[in-house]
Design a protein around this motif. Structure first.
Motif, PDB file in Angstrom:
ATOM      1  N   ASP A  37       0.819  -1.215   0.000  1.00 31.32           N
ATOM      2  CA  ASP A  37       0.000   0.000   0.000  1.00 31.32           C
ATOM      3  C   ASP A  37       0.854   1.267   0.000  1.00 31.32           C
ATOM      4  OD1 ASP A  37       0.848  -0.914   2.351  1.00 31.32           O
ATOM      5  OD2 ASP A  37      -0.866  -0.274   3.547  1.00 31.32           O
ATOM      6  N   LEU A  38       2.156   1.086   0.032  1.00 29.07           N
ATOM      7  CA  LEU A  38       3.031   2.268   0.029  1.00 29.07           C
ATOM      8  C   LEU A  38       3.713   2.483  -1.316  1.00 29.07           C
ATOM      9  CD1 LEU A  38       4.989   2.457   3.385  1.00 29.07           C
ATOM     10  CD2 LEU A  38       3.405   4.115   2.443  1.00 29.07           C
ATOM     11  N   MET A  43       7.132   5.786  -4.814  1.00 29.81           N
ATOM     12  CA  MET A  43       7.470   6.195  -6.188  1.00 29.81           C
ATOM     13  C   MET A  43       7.319   7.699  -6.379  1.00 29.81           C
ATOM     14  SD  MET A  43       6.453   3.676  -9.279  1.00 29.81           S
ATOM     15  CE  MET A  43       5.234   2.735  -8.446  1.00 29.81           C
ATOM     16  N   GLN A  44       6.263   8.236  -5.773  1.00 36.32           N
ATOM     17  CA  GLN A  44       6.043   9.681  -5.860  1.00 36.32           C
ATOM     18  C   GLN A  44       7.209  10.434  -5.198  1.00 36.32           C
ATOM     19  OE1 GLN A  44       2.832  11.003  -7.112  1.00 36.32           O
ATOM     20  NE2 GLN A  44       4.124  12.796  -7.335  1.00 36.32           N
ATOM     21  N   PHE A  45       7.645   9.910  -4.057  1.00 38.82           N
ATOM     22  CA  PHE A  45       8.768  10.538  -3.362  1.00 38.82           C
ATOM     23  C   PHE A  45      10.037  10.472  -4.215  1.00 38.82           C
ATOM     24  CE2 PHE A  45      12.454   9.820  -0.514  1.00 38.82           C
ATOM     25  CZ  PHE A  45      12.526  11.096   0.035  1.00 38.82           C
ATOM     26  N   LEU A  46      10.272   9.300  -4.790  1.00 40.17           N
ATOM     27  CA  LEU A  46      11.455   9.159  -5.646  1.00 40.17           C
ATOM     28  C   LEU A  46      11.375  10.081  -6.850  1.00 40.17           C
ATOM     29  CD1 LEU A  46      11.803   5.271  -5.638  1.00 40.17           C
ATOM     30  CD2 LEU A  46      13.457   6.860  -4.716  1.00 40.17           C
ATOM     31  N   GLN A  53      15.104  12.295  -8.016  1.00 39.92           N
ATOM     32  CA  GLN A  53      14.656  12.477  -9.400  1.00 39.92           C
ATOM     33  C   GLN A  53      14.594  11.208 -10.228  1.00 39.92           C
ATOM     34  OE1 GLN A  53      16.561  15.529 -11.577  1.00 39.92           O
ATOM     35  NE2 GLN A  53      16.211  17.092 -10.047  1.00 39.92           N
ATOM     36  N   PHE A  54      13.957  10.175  -9.694  1.00 41.51           N
ATOM     37  CA  PHE A  54      13.771   8.966 -10.509  1.00 41.51           C
ATOM     38  C   PHE A  54      12.514   9.156 -11.344  1.00 41.51           C
ATOM     39  CE2 PHE A  54      16.808   7.388  -7.518  1.00 41.51           C
ATOM     40  CZ  PHE A  54      17.575   6.530  -8.286  1.00 41.51           C
ATOM     41  N   ARG A  55      12.697   9.678 -12.539  1.00 38.10           N
ATOM     42  CA  ARG A  55      11.544  10.098 -13.334  1.00 38.10           C
ATOM     43  C   ARG A  55      11.355   9.280 -14.601  1.00 38.10           C
ATOM     44  NH1 ARG A  55      12.233  16.545 -12.296  1.00 38.10           N
ATOM     45  NH2 ARG A  55      11.816  16.374 -10.091  1.00 38.10           N
ATOM     46  N   PHE A  56      11.933   8.115 -14.634  1.00 31.81           N
ATOM     47  CA  PHE A  56      11.767   7.276 -15.825  1.00 31.81           C
ATOM     48  C   PHE A  56      11.492   5.853 -15.367  1.00 31.81           C
ATOM     49  CE2 PHE A  56      13.403   4.760 -19.417  1.00 31.81           C
ATOM     50  CZ  PHE A  56      12.742   5.377 -20.452  1.00 31.81           C
ATOM     51  N   LEU A  57      10.360   5.341 -15.803  1.00 34.75           N
ATOM     52  CA  LEU A  57      10.034   3.953 -15.464  1.00 34.75           C
ATOM     53  C   LEU A  57      10.604   3.066 -16.560  1.00 34.75           C
ATOM     54  CD1 LEU A  57       8.423   1.999 -13.610  1.00 34.75           C
ATOM     55  CD2 LEU A  57       6.553   2.274 -15.193  1.00 34.75           C
ATOM     56  N   TYR A  77       9.525  -3.006 -10.074  1.00 35.63           N
ATOM     57  CA  TYR A  77       9.656  -1.740 -10.810  1.00 35.63           C
ATOM     58  C   TYR A  77      11.137  -1.449 -10.979  1.00 35.63           C
ATOM     59  CZ  TYR A  77       4.885  -0.997  -9.076  1.00 35.63           C
ATOM     60  OH  TYR A  77       3.563  -1.132  -8.778  1.00 35.63           O
ATOM     61  N   HIS A  78      11.527  -1.068 -12.185  1.00 37.34           N
ATOM     62  CA  HIS A  78      12.881  -0.569 -12.402  1.00 37.34           C
ATOM     63  C   HIS A  78      12.777   0.921 -12.703  1.00 37.34           C
ATOM     64  CE1 HIS A  78      13.930  -4.822 -13.044  1.00 37.34           C
ATOM     65  NE2 HIS A  78      15.107  -4.446 -12.630  1.00 37.34           N
ATOM     66  N   LEU A  79      13.393   1.729 -11.853  1.00 42.22           N
ATOM     67  CA  LEU A  79      13.323   3.177 -12.067  1.00 42.22           C
ATOM     68  C   LEU A  79      14.693   3.703 -12.449  1.00 42.22           C
ATOM     69  CD1 LEU A  79      11.164   3.973  -8.965  1.00 42.22           C
ATOM     70  CD2 LEU A  79      10.411   4.064 -11.318  1.00 42.22           C
TER      71      LEU A  79
END
Lengths: 173, 404, 187
Positions: A37-38, A43-46, A53-57, A77-79
């Motif tokens: 549930d987190l 992901m939003q925090f990253l 700045q992990f902005r690419f999935l 997930y790989h960010l």
């Protein structure tokens, strides 16, 4: 300033504390697990954090572990951080009876089809996905083929002798 | 005819929109995709894509095959540039096993990968030409692709689905004839490419047809998971060969062509630019290979690299290793890794989980075109029908890779 | 820059079929005359889905040039074509589409399965792949290979030509042919 795996680890534990578990480094990539549930919050925090700045999935998929009771399905997930060229892997475990995980489509458009594919293969139910239906297989299919209990081969076929063609799992040695 | 009640956007031409079923066997689409377009006259209002028409369950098969039998599967992902997929898989397994390949193997791999990149871009750009009405370029370039295929044949004996190389290196050394053919390619192909560029690049008709068609901004492209030439056309200089060098790419000097608007014309120019860069990389690699001892073509890892057949018949050790490798008895470490190479149309990733068995526990392919094809609906929104088709071919969608 | 121009002086004509000829006339059976015309003017419908399609591209492009065999025009509309060339994997999702394309073709029609996947499912013995297109439509010629080389595709094409040239005009009305179609559920 360059972003190291230790930095990321520090930032995550500062923010989420004990929720971020199984933090390890394999082949130079940071690997951690968060409760299901987190997943969106992390992901939003990253994504938002000025430092991370992990902005690419890069990739989204699932793995089936039939032996782990209560956490049979792992959504992976790989960010990627474009500026610092750093990858990380985030995992979310869910049980096969209640495979509900929040969707990442609001954050990344790219997640749309990858989540549909994961649903198609593993039956992970992404809550909030705009169009969660099968993508690669036929709509009539009534099982999730990538789960370990289902065989690879088409069971309706009769003209190939199972023994001669090495069907049904590993090549019999 | 009954009245249809569809709300039309402001300023629409027709009274009702029409539904057009484009594919999966429509003559103008390349590959088997279905697009159900809602069109207002000639403009696309919305579209819905259906894929999966050649889904072959690669990932499931990979869970049942020993490591060396997965190479032929990777061939059939992006079949226009199979060698890159093969090498990507070998590099992934080598990373898992901790195998260091000699420099000469790396350089030979670079030669093959860049040749494959040229072949892939040739087809893509040729097909963009065909869709804009210039069949000439396609027919003209095809001859040079045949030459590249002859080089593959000289190295591995196969033309399209190459299955080139082994974990640890190549199955056999490059023959002198192969080097000769590469030299010939390096001399003759630039002339053809030059002519192709003269034909297309500043061609009025071609520019009118492609400029401003299917544009995408860098932010949207990144959000959609674009990689490879399509992302670079949008202006992001992301290239795995530079960002995370593999196979000794750090030893080469080359630049990354980038575009600005991310439209079809930019994508075309980026691919053309990459072909020139690839040529220069092959040239450098050829010079580097010449300086190294000519008999090294695989790493010294007897536990994972199949021994010479003649040794198997005469030497005990070779026989044991041969048996162990074929029977899947060689020790594979448990581990989990993600490794990516710069495929011809984007980041081709391998997410491999090994539990120590003879086949992977789970192998996931990150197929670039599967991920960026979902942006197609947004790219063609408001475009003319004929532009939508050019947009599709300029994205370089390969059905085999998309559907896995 | 002047380019050298070559004229093809080695034009090969087809052989005259068996028959009676005299001054000002030539008599032969309809079978032979129509077969000759048909086999040298095939309109193929390339149904290319995957890897074999790329080899087919090479077959029809400059080096191999399928047009030499009278198949100059690739048509993509099933209504106008005589030869359905199925190249590549046909999945279960694609099966009905393929069948629909076959049904739309007008008689006489021929089918060629190019490559291992179209012939038998190839290496993809999986839940999602049709194990050979002969499960949904009748096939005349199978071309082995994964993918077949352009030479092999051309060889398969020439075998189709032989079949067409020798086919009796009444075959499509025979009970045996109807039985064959019925076994696929085609009326």
């Amino acid at each position: 300033m360059s972003l190291t795996n230790d930095n990321i680890k520090q930032r995550l534990t500062d923010k989420f504390g004990e929720a971020v578990s199984q933090v390890e480094e394999t082949f130079g990539m940071l690997n951690f697990t968060v409760p299901k549930d987190l997943n969106l919050k992390v992901m939003q925090f990253l994504y938002d954090d000025e430092e991370l700045q992990f902005r690419f999935l890069t990739d989204l998929t699932a793995v089936h572990y039939p032996d782990r009771k209560g956490e049979e399905l792992a959504v992976v997930y790989h960010l990627y951080n474009f500026a610092q060229r750093v990858r990380l892997r985030m995992k979310v475990y869910t049980s096969v009876e209640d495979p509900r995980v929040f969707t990442a489509t609001r954050l990344f458009e790219a997640a749309n089809w990858m989540e549909r594919e994961t649903y198609d293969f593993f039956g992970v139910n992404f809550v909030g996905h705009p169009n969660l239906k099968r993508i690669l297989n036929v709509d009539e299919m009534d099982y999730f083929p990538m789960r370990k209990e289902f065989p690879l081969e088409d069971q309706t076929r009769i003209d190939k002798d199972d023994e001669m063609f090495g069907r049904g799992g590993h090549i019999g040695i | 005819m009954s009245e249809q009640h569809i709300t039309l956007p402001e300023g629409s031409i027709e009274r009702v929109t029409q539904t057009l079923n484009l594919g999966p066997t429509h003559p103008a689409t390349h590959g088997v995709f279905q697009n159900i377009l809602e069109i207002d006259g000639e403009r696309v209002v919305s579209s819905e894509s259906t894929v999966g028409y050649i889904h072959r369950a690669f990932e499931k098969i990979a869970e049942r095959r020993p490591y060396y039998q997965i190479t032929p599967l990777t061939d059939r992902l992006n079949y226009c540039s199979s060698p890159i997929n093969n090498m990507g898989w070998h590099i992934t397994v080598e990373k898992l096993l901790g195998i260091q390949t000699p420099k000469r193997v790396d350089y030979l791999r670079v030669i093959i990968m860049e040749l494959a990149r040229i072949c892939d871009h040739l087809i893509c750009n040729g097909v963009v030409g065909v869709d804009t009405g210039a069949f000439t370029g396609f027919l003209y370039l095809m001859r040079w692709r045949e030459l590249a295929y002859e080089i593959y044949e000289e190295i591995c004996g196969s033309r399209l689905t190459t299955n080139i190389g082994r974990v640890g290196g190549f199955e056999r050394n490059f023959t002198p004839a192969a080097f000769e053919k590469i030299e010939k390619f390096l001399v003759e192909f630039p002339k053809a490419l030059k002519e192709f560029e003269t034909l297309m690049n500043r061609n009025r008709i071609f520019m009118e047809r492609t400029q401003g068609v299917g544009p995408i901004s860098a932010e949207r492209a990144m959000n959609y998971g674009f990689t490879g030439p399509n992302l670079r056309a949008a202006g992001v200089d992301y290239d795995l060969r530079v960002a995370h060098p593999y196979s000794s790419y750090e030893d080469f000097e080359f630049s990354i062509p980038v575009g600005t608007t991310g439209d079809c014309y930019d994508r075309f120019l980026v691919r053309n630019g990459e072909m020139w860069e690839s040529l220069s990389i092959i040239r450098q690699a050829m010079d580097k290979v010449k300086a190294l001892p000519a008999d090294v073509y695989h790493a010294d890892v007897p536990a994972y690299y199949l021994p010479e057949k003649s040794d198997v018949y005469t030497k005990m050790e070779a026989l044991i290793y041969h048996f162990k490798i074929i029977m899947g008895e060689s020790d594979i470490l448990p581990g989990e890794l993600y490794n990516a190479v710069e495929g011809a149309n984007g980041e081709l990733g391998f997410y491999l989980i090994s539990d120590g068995g003879r086949s992977p526990y789970r192998l996931h392919f990150r197929r670039p075109c599967f991920i960026y094809y979902q942006a197609y609906g947004e790219l063609i929104k408001g475009a003319m029908l004929s532009d939508a088709l050019i947009c599709m071919s300029s994205l370089n969608l390969i059905a085999g890779e998309l559907d896995a | 820059m002047a380019r050298p121009v070559q004229y093809n002086t080695k034009v090969k004509t087809v052989e005259i079929p068996e028959g009676y000829s005299g001054e000002g006339f030539f008599a032969t059976s309809f079978d032979k005359a129509i077969g000759l015309a048909r086999k040298n003017s095939i309109w193929p419908l390339p149904f290319a889905t995957s890897c074999c399609g790329i080899e087919f591209m090479a077959t029809m492009a400059s080096t191999y040039d399928l047009a030499r065999f009278g198949a100059e025009r690739m048509a993509f509309t099933p209504r106008q074509c005589d030869l359905l060339m199925v190249m590549g994997t046909i999945s279960k999702k694609m099966g009905p589409v393929l069948r629909q394309v076959y049904l739309q073709m007008a008689e006489p029609r021929w089918v060629m399965a190019v490559g291992a996947c179209a012939s038998s499912g190839g290496v993809f013995d999986t839940y999602s792949v049709l194990q050979g297109i002969d499960q949904v439509i009748p096939v005349d010629v199978y071309v082995p290979g994964c993918p077949p080389r352009p030479e092999a595709i051309i060889d398969g094409f020439m075998r189709i030509q032989d079949l067409i040239g020798q086919e009796s005009l009444r075959r499509r009305h025979s009970d045996k042919y109807k039985e064959l179609l019925n076994s696929y559920g085609i009326q």
